[in-house]
Design a protein around this motif. Structure first.
Motif, short mmCIF file in Angstrom:
data_model
loop_
_atom_site.label_atom_id
_atom_site.label_comp_id
_atom_site.label_asym_id
_atom_site.label_seq_id
_atom_site.Cartn_x
_atom_site.Cartn_y
_atom_site.Cartn_z
N GLU A 1 0.74 -1.27 0.07
CA GLU A 1 0.12 0.08 0.07
C GLU A 1 0.72 1.25 0.18
OE1 GLU A 1 -2.72 -0.07 3.14
OE2 GLU A 1 -3.79 -1.83 2.62
N LEU A 2 2.22 1.14 0.21
CA LEU A 2 3.05 2.42 0.28
C LEU A 2 2.92 3.18 -1.01
CD1 LEU A 2 6.22 0.93 2.21
CD2 LEU A 2 4.41 2.43 3.07
N PRO A 3 2.88 2.66 -2.27
CA PRO A 3 3.12 3.30 -3.44
C PRO A 3 1.54 3.89 -3.64
CG PRO A 3 3.69 1.22 -3.88
CD PRO A 3 3.34 0.98 -2.61
N ILE A 4 0.60 3.58 -3.13
CA ILE A 4 -0.75 4.19 -3.28
C ILE A 4 -0.83 5.24 -1.94
CG2 ILE A 4 -3.03 3.86 -2.80
CD1 ILE A 4 -2.69 0.95 -3.28
N LEU A 5 -0.37 5.04 -1.05
CA LEU A 5 -0.30 6.16 0.00
C LEU A 5 0.67 7.38 -0.65
CD1 LEU A 5 -0.45 7.32 2.61
CD2 LEU A 5 1.49 6.13 3.45
N GLU A 6 1.67 7.05 -1.17
CA GLU A 6 2.70 8.11 -1.85
C GLU A 6 1.71 8.85 -2.90
OE1 GLU A 6 6.98 8.65 -4.12
OE2 GLU A 6 6.53 6.70 -2.89
#
Length: 491
Positions: free
Chosen positions: A7-12
Motif C-alpha cells: 500500500e506504500l505506493p498508493i499512499l505516496e
C-alpha cells in the motif's frame, strides 16, 4: 495500524494528489477549471481501484492510507461543489462527513428530539438518491459508490439509534423531555455569551425547579381534564410552552428523584429525563460560576479564543457566502475543528496536568455551533460554478431592483430604466452561441439557472416598459380631452 508494503505506493500517490489539491485550493488568481478537478478525480479513482485490489473486502482497515484518502475525498468533494457539480456523487462526501460529525455530537450530548432528526433524514434520503442515480448511470467508479453508500449507512445507523433512544419515552414524559431539550439549548447559548447573564438565567432556573417538582400525570389525561383547547390545541399535544409546564406544576412532582405517573406508577425512560434535568442544573451552575470568575479558565482560553474566531468567520460567511465563499475554503475550518475535537479526553477538554477545568459546556457549544455552520454552508451550495456565480449574483440583484420598481410603480421615464437595460446588455454580450463560456473555453455548470434569471429580468423590464407606455397614453388622452374642451368653449 501500520501501512502494508503493497500500500506504500498508493499512499505516496494519494499524498501527492492531496498536495496538488491543496495547491489548487490556494490559487486565488483564477477560477478553478473543471478539467483540473476531473483529472485529479480520475487519479484518485485509479488509486482507489488499486487499493481495492490489494485489500480484503471482509476486513476493516484503518491506517494512514485511509486517513489520507478521507482527506483527499473531502477536498475533492469541496472542489465539485465549487465548480457547481452539486448533484454529482463526489460532491456528497463532504456533506455526509459534516452530517456525521453533527450526529455524533448530538448522540454524545443527548440534546435532541424528533424534530431535530427529521431534516437529517430528509437530507440523507436526497444524498442517497444522488449516489444511486449516478451508480445506475455508471457515471462514477463503483468503488466510489461503495464508499459513499457505506458513509450514508453509517449516518443512517446513527439516526436510527437516536430515534430508538427517543422511542422509549413514555407519553407522560414526552412534554418534559421536549421542554428540557429547549432549556438545555438556551443554557448552552447563554453560557457562550459574554457579559452578565443573571436576568436571562433566573427564569430558566425557575423553570428547571418547576420541572424538578413535577408529578407525571398522563399528558393526554391532563390535557383533557384541565387544559382548554384554546391554550393546547389537539394537533399539538406535546406543547412545550412555559404555560403548559406551569399549569401542570400543581399535579406533578418527583419522588426519590423519579417522575411518577398516574396512580404512582413509574413511567419508562426515567434516565433520559432525569439525566437531562441534572445536566441542565449543572450548566446553570457553571454559568453562575463563570459570572463570578468572569472568564473561561486560563488553561482553556486558547481553545476558546480559537473556536470563537472560527465561529465569527463562519457566521460572516453565512451572510456573505454568495459573494465571498469558495467552498474549498471550508476545508481549513473543518481541519481546525477536527484538531480541536481530538483534544478532548473522554469527551472533555483537559489542561496540561490532565484536569478537567470548568467551561466545558462553553467550548462544546461553540464547537458544535461551528460544525452546524459548516453543514449549513455546504447544504446551501448552489449548482452554479464559481465562474458563473458573479453573473448569477448580478442578475439576482437586478431582478430584486426591477421587482421593487414594479411593485412601487412610477412615474418614471426611459432614463430610469437605462441602468437595468445596460446591465442586462452587458451580461447578454458575455454569451457565445447562447451559452456562457469559461475562460478555458468550457461550458461552466449553472447555465440553466443563470439563463432563467436573465430571462426573468428581461420579462420584468418589458413589463415596466409596457406600464410606462400605458402611462404615456393616458397622459396624451388627458391632453386631447383638455384641448377639445378648450376648443368647444372658444366656439
Amino acid at each position: 495500524m501500520a501501512v502494508a508494503q503493497e500500500e506504500l505506493p498508493i499512499l505516496e500517490a494519494l499524498i501527492n494528489i492531496r498536495n496538488r489539491l491543496t495547491a489548487l485550493k490556494m490559487d486565488r488568481g483564477e477560477y478553478i477549471k473543471p478539467s483540473d478537478v476531473n483529472s485529479l478525480y480520475q487519479a484518485v479513482v485509479k488509486q482507489v481501484t488499486k487499493l481495492n485490489d490489494v485489500r480484503d473486502d471482509n476486513t476493516t482497515y484503518s491506517n494512514r492510507v485511509d486517513t489520507t484518502l478521507a482527506d483527499v475525498f473531502s477536498l475533492l468533494s469541496l472542489f465539485f461543489l465549487t465548480i457547481g457539480k452539486t448533484r454529482d456523487a463526489p460532491a456528497t462526501y463532504s456533506q455526509i462527513a459534516s452530517m456525521r460529525q453533527i450526529l455524533n455530537h448530538m448522540n454524545e450530548s443527548g440534546v435532541y428530539n424528533e424534530v431535530d432528526l427529521a431534516p437529517f433524514q430528509r437530507r440523507l434520503k436526497d444524498l442517497r438518491q444522488i449516489v444511486q442515480s449516478d451508480a445506475e448511470g455508471s457515471k462514477h467508479n463503483e468503488a466510489l459508490t461503495k464508499l459513499l453508500e457505506r458513509q450514508l449507512n453509517e449516518c443512517d445507523s446513527i439516526v436510527r439509534s437516536l430515534q430508538e433512544s427517543l422511542s422509549v419515552l413514555s407519553p407522560e414524559l414526552a412534554p418534559i423531555h421536549l421542554k428540557l431539550v429547549h432549556i438545555r439549548r438556551q443554557l448552552a447559548a447563554l453560557a457562550a455569551k459574554e457579559g452578565s447573564h443573571k436576568a436571562e438565567l433566573k427564569p430558566l432556573q425557575e423553570e428547571l425547579r418547576k420541572i424538578d417538582s413535577l408529578k407525571c400525570l398522563s399528558l393526554f389525561e391532563t390535557v383533557t381534564q384541565n387544559c382548554s383547547t384554546h391554550l393546547y390545541p389537539p394537533h399539538n399535544p406535546f406543547s412545550t410552552s412555559s404555560l403548559f409546564i406551569i399549569h401542570l406544576e400543581q399535579h406533578r412532582k418527583r419522588v426519590d428523584g423519579k417522575f411518577l405517573g398516574p396512580g404512582g406508577v413509574l413511567p419508562s425512560s426515567q434516565a433520559i429525563c432525569s439525566s437531562l434535568l441534572e445536566e441542565c442544573f449543572d450548566v446553570a451552575q457553571e454559568i453562575k460560576a463563570q459570572e463570578e470568575s468572569k472568564n473561561v479558565p486560563s488553561s482553556l482560553k486558547p481553545i476558546h479564543d480559537r473556536l470563537s474566531d472560527i465561529r465569527t468567520e463562519l457566521e460572516s460567511l453565512v451572510l456573505t457566502h454568495r459573494w465571498t465563499l469558495r467552498e474549498t475554503d471550508l476545508w481549513n475550518y473543518s481541519l481546525s475543528l477536527q484538531e480541536i475535537d481530538k483534544m478532548r479526553v473522554e469527551g472533555k477538554f483537559v489542561d496540561s496536568e490532565g484536569n478537567r477545568p470548568s467551561g466545558q459546556y462553553v467550548l462544546l457549544y461553540i464547537l458544535r455551533r461551528c460544525y452546524g455552520l459548516i453543514y449549513r454552508l455546504l447544504s446551501s451550495s448552489e449548482p452554479v460554478s464559481e465562474e458563473l456565480m458573479p453573473i448569477a449574483n448580478k442578475l439576482s440583484t437586478v431582478k430584486k431592483c426591477l421587482n421593487e420598481v414594479l411593485k412601487y410603480g412610477g412615474p418614471f421615464n426611459p432614463r430610469d430604466l437605462y441602468p437595468y437595460q445596460l446591465a442586462l446588455h452587458q451580461i447578454d454580450s458575455l454569451r457565445q452561441d447562447g451559452k456562457f463560456v469559461g475562460s478555458d473555453g468550457s461550458i461552466p455548470e449553472g447555465q440553466g439557472i443563470v439563463m432563467a434569471h436573465l430571462n426573468e429580468c428581461h420579462e420584468l423590464l418589458e413589463m415596466l416598459k409596457e406600464s410606462m407606455d400605458e402611462a404615456e397614453d393616458e397622459y396624451y388622452d388627458e391632453d386631447d380631452d383638455d384641448y377639445a374642451d378648450t376648443v368647444s368653449s372658444e366656439n
